[in-house]
Design an enzyme around this catalytic site. Structure first.
Site, PDB file in Angstrom:
ATOM      1  N   GLY A   1       0.822  -1.206   0.000  1.00 14.20           N
ATOM      2  CA  GLY A   1       0.000   0.000   0.000  1.00 14.20           C
ATOM      3  C   GLY A   1       0.855   1.255   0.000  1.00 14.20           C
ATOM      4  O   GLY A   1       0.419   2.320  -0.454  1.00 14.20           O
ATOM      5  N   ASN A   2       2.104   1.125   0.454  1.00  9.88           N
ATOM      6  CA  ASN A   2       3.019   2.277   0.478  1.00  9.88           C
ATOM      7  C   ASN A   2       3.572   2.618  -0.906  1.00  9.88           C
ATOM      8  O   ASN A   2       4.238   3.634  -1.067  1.00  9.88           O
ATOM      9  CB  ASN A   2       4.152   2.049   1.488  1.00  9.88           C
ATOM     10  CG  ASN A   2       4.828   0.715   1.268  1.00  9.88           C
ATOM     11  OD1 ASN A   2       4.776   0.153   0.168  1.00  9.88           O
ATOM     12  ND2 ASN A   2       5.436   0.179   2.305  1.00  9.88           N
TER      13      ASN A   2
ATOM     14  N   LYS B   1       1.077  -8.138  14.922  1.00  7.18           N
ATOM     15  CA  LYS B   1       1.076  -7.149  13.840  1.00  7.18           C
ATOM     16  C   LYS B   1       0.464  -5.822  14.335  1.00  7.18           C
ATOM     17  O   LYS B   1      -0.732  -5.761  14.637  1.00  7.18           O
ATOM     18  CB  LYS B   1       0.229  -7.718  12.692  1.00  7.18           C
ATOM     19  CG  LYS B   1      -0.031  -6.761  11.556  1.00  7.18           C
ATOM     20  CD  LYS B   1       1.053  -6.792  10.523  1.00  7.18           C
ATOM     21  CE  LYS B   1       0.843  -5.724   9.474  1.00  7.18           C
ATOM     22  NZ  LYS B   1       2.012  -5.527   8.639  1.00  7.18           N
TER      23      LYS B   1
ATOM     24  N   LYS C   1      -0.112  -9.626   2.438  1.00  5.91           N
ATOM     25  CA  LYS C   1      -0.481  -9.681   1.013  1.00  5.91           C
ATOM     26  C   LYS C   1       0.484 -10.547   0.198  1.00  5.91           C
ATOM     27  O   LYS C   1       0.084 -11.109  -0.825  1.00  5.91           O
ATOM     28  CB  LYS C   1      -0.614  -8.287   0.400  1.00  5.91           C
ATOM     29  CG  LYS C   1       0.623  -7.429   0.454  1.00  5.91           C
ATOM     30  CD  LYS C   1       1.166  -7.049  -0.882  1.00  5.91           C
ATOM     31  CE  LYS C   1       2.527  -6.405  -0.796  1.00  5.91           C
ATOM     32  NZ  LYS C   1       3.367  -6.590   0.406  1.00  5.91           N
TER      33      LYS C   1
ATOM     34  N   LYS D   1       8.499 -11.737   2.375  1.00  4.09           N
ATOM     35  CA  LYS D   1       8.558 -11.736   0.907  1.00  4.09           C
ATOM     36  C   LYS D   1       9.330 -12.955   0.406  1.00  4.09           C
ATOM     37  O   LYS D   1       8.870 -13.671  -0.483  1.00  4.09           O
ATOM     38  CB  LYS D   1       9.220 -10.448   0.391  1.00  4.09           C
ATOM     39  CG  LYS D   1       8.336  -9.222   0.634  1.00  4.09           C
ATOM     40  CD  LYS D   1       8.930  -7.957   0.050  1.00  4.09           C
ATOM     41  CE  LYS D   1       8.526  -6.733   0.864  1.00  4.09           C
ATOM     42  NZ  LYS D   1       7.126  -6.662   1.269  1.00  4.09           N
TER      43      LYS D   1
END
Lengths: 323, 323
Positions: B12-13, B130, B215, B277
């Site tokens: 989102g960044n 989180k 995500k 990731k």
């Protein structure tokens, strides 16, 4: 393409009710009740395309953004509509999936973020009429006029309120996707809040605009585009009445195009209430010759049996029997 | 099924940048830049499935709801994720449609509200890690613990912050729809914010839960399910490095599964940064034998040519030439 399709429109107030706080658990409960009613349409052999409104839900977002003041940037109205397509689409989809499972029905449910290209009607943009968001003090109203160039009007002594254009939708983006998925048996949730309004600029580029598209008009356009056999408008009353809330109030079980046009012209159906519903229904019946059913979700089952509700139908033609 | 598919994940960044206010016009500008980069992947012959993050966008919603106090009910986190699927999906879809038109490419773009069933990992629910939303004072933190039963922790002297579980996704609802639409040439935006997290209760009923799904894991699962030929993770750095931000920093153009596992175990890729990731990438490479490309959007074009970025590949096997 053999499936029978029904497009169903209902307001955001079917999910977030006036007398409640509007918590998500309350809204989920009303999604459950609504999906339960909608599955009666499926039982009748129709595929479902669901178009929900979002008035009170967008209203709450606008209040939250006003309260947050300058802390985080506010979202423009088109993006707020997009947000409610996510939130309400999710709540409806999950409750629909749960109900399908309980009934032992295997169906896919698909929620589409839907944009609509609107009619660039100059008049509607120069003289916006649709009130949205919270009431403001005279001072705050003036600040917002300066700061955000909003059109703000005084609202019957309750304070000041922003008004935005409410243009007609002329094109639904992704309509072929909706059509092909519904043909394959998906229950579709699309066009939420009337769709995210876009204007097509000269040269073809599309941009979101701060406007509100009436979900009944979007549902009507959608019903025509997918060639629906039935268009159902769910509202707070069991049917359409003339002389509504007067001594001569009379609910109509059947209304022809010609009668509807006459009553619309004579002011029987006020704007912001039954007016746009009858008008959106008329567009559908005139274009397709198919029926529209206007009723309340609580009596939908009976209405589908023909026991209540109002059916808008094509004008009677003298039936000529050639035999 | 003959099409080559690429799943692309970015945060989102990439759309709401740290040093900006985060207005919608800034976000639309970054959607434009991102779509421009993504179309280079289309040019290479891949169909596109786009999975965006939503961290700063959900953060802003949570601030707005906190500021609005008791005026309107707050939305739980699962419904906030749904909201950003609407808002960000819309912004990406419209900019993608505009770019396609400018390039003269005829493609449908479809944004799906996406729910994911999560792993009901007890450990993650009992010890959430989180952080989400604004920082609170000690007093407000205590109020929220009482009122909402939130888990709130002190965050390195900046104040108190809510923490939620970050479970793994195990099933993507509507995956067959995504697959069939991408096979028909649609550009798909799905799984936004990692998907709306659902738990399947005993008896089968599904309920939304206040959690955040990474995500990258959702994109990895999606890439496996649609049998993607390529999985691309876009991030702030041009590739994966060992000794990141130390004197011995070394960017890797190629990383085998075995090496990646070794570096992950030795702590080269920290959690909350490159760790998930690489881990999500590993899951994909191990399951499919296909490649993952990790790079920055600004250099994606060069990375697709093999000039930069990190490729995670299957372990080298001794090549036995039978001739």
């Amino acid at each position: 393409m053999g499936v029978k399709k029904a497009v169903i429109a209902f307001g955001g107030n079917a999910i977030l009710k006036e007398k409640e706080r509007g918590t998500v658990s309350e809204q989920l409960q009303h999604c459950r009740e609504t999906c339960d009613a909608l599955l009666d349409i499926l039982d009748k052999g129709y595929e479902l395309i669901i178009v929900h409104g979002n008035g009170p839900q967008v209203g709450n977002m606008l209040i939250q953004m006003e309260e947050a003041g300058g802390k985080t940037p506010s979202l423009p109205l088109d993006v707020c509509v997009a947000a409610t397509q996510g939130t309400m689409g999710f709540m409806l989809e999950i409750e629909m999936r749960n109900q399908l499972r309980e009934r032992g029905i295997e169906r896919e449910v698909t929620t589409l973020v839907t944009q609509v290209v609107i009619d660039p009607d100059i008049e509607k943009f120069e003289h916006p009429t649709k009130p949205v968001g919270p009431f403001y003090s005279a001072q705050r109203a003036e600040e917002l006029r300066q700061e955000k160039h909003w059109e703000i009007v005084e609202d019957s002594h309750r304070g000041f309120r922003r008004v935005v254009p409410s243009p007609r939708p002329v094109q639904i983006l992704g309509i072929q996707t909706i059509k092909s998925l519904v043909e394959r048996g998906h229950i579709i949730i699309a066009g939420g809040g009337g769709g995210i309004p876009l204007l097509r600029e000269e040269g073809g580029r599309m941009v979101g605009v701060e406007a509100v598209v009436d979900k009944d008009y979007t549902a009507s356009l959608l019903a025509r585009e997918v060639e629906a056999e039935l268009f159902i408008i769910l509202t707070r009353v069991p049917g359409v009445a003339i002389g509504f809330r007067t001594e001569r109030e009379r609910f109509l079980d059947r209304l022809t195009v010609q009668e509807a046009r006459k009553y619309l012209a004579s002011g029987e159906f006020p704007p912001g209430s039954m007016g746009p519903k009858v008008s959106a229904a008329l567009d559908f019946v005139e274009a397709t010759g198919q029926e529209v059913l206007i009723t309340a979700p609580e009596v939908l089952k009976q209405a589908l049996e023909g026991l209540t509700g109002t059916r808008l139908v094509k004008d009677d033609v003298p039936s000529v029997k050639l035999m």
